[in-house]
Design an enzyme around this catalytic site. Sequence first.
Site, PDB file in Angstrom:
ATOM      1  N   LYS A   1      -1.497  27.005 -24.529  1.00  0.00           N
ATOM      2  CA  LYS A   1      -1.843  26.184 -23.373  1.00  0.00           C
ATOM      3  C   LYS A   1      -0.911  26.549 -22.227  1.00  0.00           C
ATOM      4  O   LYS A   1       0.303  26.445 -22.351  1.00  0.00           O
ATOM      5  CB  LYS A   1      -1.695  24.701 -23.678  1.00  0.00           C
ATOM      6  CG  LYS A   1      -2.584  24.155 -24.784  1.00  0.00           C
ATOM      7  CD  LYS A   1      -2.406  22.655 -24.899  1.00  0.00           C
ATOM      8  CE  LYS A   1      -3.249  22.065 -26.023  1.00  0.00           C
ATOM      9  NZ  LYS A   1      -2.643  22.322 -27.337  1.00  0.00           N
TER      10      LYS A   1
ATOM     11  N   ASP B   1       1.345  28.866 -30.550  1.00  0.00           N
ATOM     12  CA  ASP B   1       1.273  28.475 -29.146  1.00  0.00           C
ATOM     13  C   ASP B   1       1.747  29.576 -28.203  1.00  0.00           C
ATOM     14  O   ASP B   1       2.347  30.572 -28.630  1.00  0.00           O
ATOM     15  CB  ASP B   1       2.119  27.214 -28.907  1.00  0.00           C
ATOM     16  CG  ASP B   1       1.389  25.945 -29.316  1.00  0.00           C
ATOM     17  OD1 ASP B   1       0.183  26.015 -29.578  1.00  0.00           O
ATOM     18  OD2 ASP B   1       2.041  24.883 -29.369  1.00  0.00           O
TER      19      ASP B   1
ATOM     20  N   MET C   1       8.731  21.205 -17.754  1.00  0.00           N
ATOM     21  CA  MET C   1       7.460  21.348 -17.049  1.00  0.00           C
ATOM     22  C   MET C   1       7.493  20.686 -15.670  1.00  0.00           C
ATOM     23  O   MET C   1       6.546  20.016 -15.261  1.00  0.00           O
ATOM     24  CB  MET C   1       6.320  20.765 -17.899  1.00  0.00           C
ATOM     25  CG  MET C   1       6.150  21.478 -19.228  1.00  0.00           C
ATOM     26  SD  MET C   1       5.047  20.630 -20.394  1.00  0.00           S
ATOM     27  CE  MET C   1       6.118  19.319 -21.020  1.00  0.00           C
TER      28      MET C   1
END
Length: 255
Positions: free
Chosen positions: A58, A36, A172
Amino acid sequence: MKQGSISIVGAGPGDPELITVKALRRIQTADVILYDRLVNEELLAYGRKEALRIYCGKAPGQHSMPQDGIERLMIKHASAGSHVVRLKGGDPFVFGRGGEEALASAAAGIPYEVIPGITSAIGAAASAGIPLTHRGLAASFAIVTGSRCHDHAAPVRWDALAHSVDTLVIYMGVSQLSGIREQLLKHGKDAATPVALIENGTTARERTVTGTLGNIDKLATVMKISNPALIIIGEAVKVREQLLALENAARSQIG
């Protein structure tokens, strides 16, 4: 044909030395490594030269590969007899979609394992000198994702989080900081509550900004805080300032 398998591995919060011994051993023996965006690429050097390395990162609004595509790729290589390491930042089961990948592996009949990693809430907080629990200040903490702020089907319960835990850790959430602040204040959280923003936690680029719930969105703008960053809200943030004051005092005495 040899039996393939899948290891869903947590790489830790950024510092490559914070990976577990078990996780490192799986990287060293992997035939295929699917990694990732937040995985420190230094860890890939521990893999065998002939191991296939596939980026599956991502970023907000930018996915190099959809989740179902990642799962199909894992299963394809494992079905062909490869030992597949699905290498994920932090911990696979903390906002890492590791549960989905474990379910996909099980549904395909592929032997799999999940190897935990140090999640960012714990790693970045410790690196910044902020205990998530601290006697007299915090006896509980909760971890929540800010990326669900606009999910009307499953909204974040800011009304409950404002008062049910002592330390609130938000992943996030930097792009939603103003809205998070507004919701917590709306539901009675004190504007004087200490807040820390930790950018690139545990890495050489780590940067920490502290303020209060009343001014943290303005500080974030002035300091140009960007992802990946963690938001920590609660009285335990004060411990960082105490530690810095003691360290500065010790240095001045030595000097």
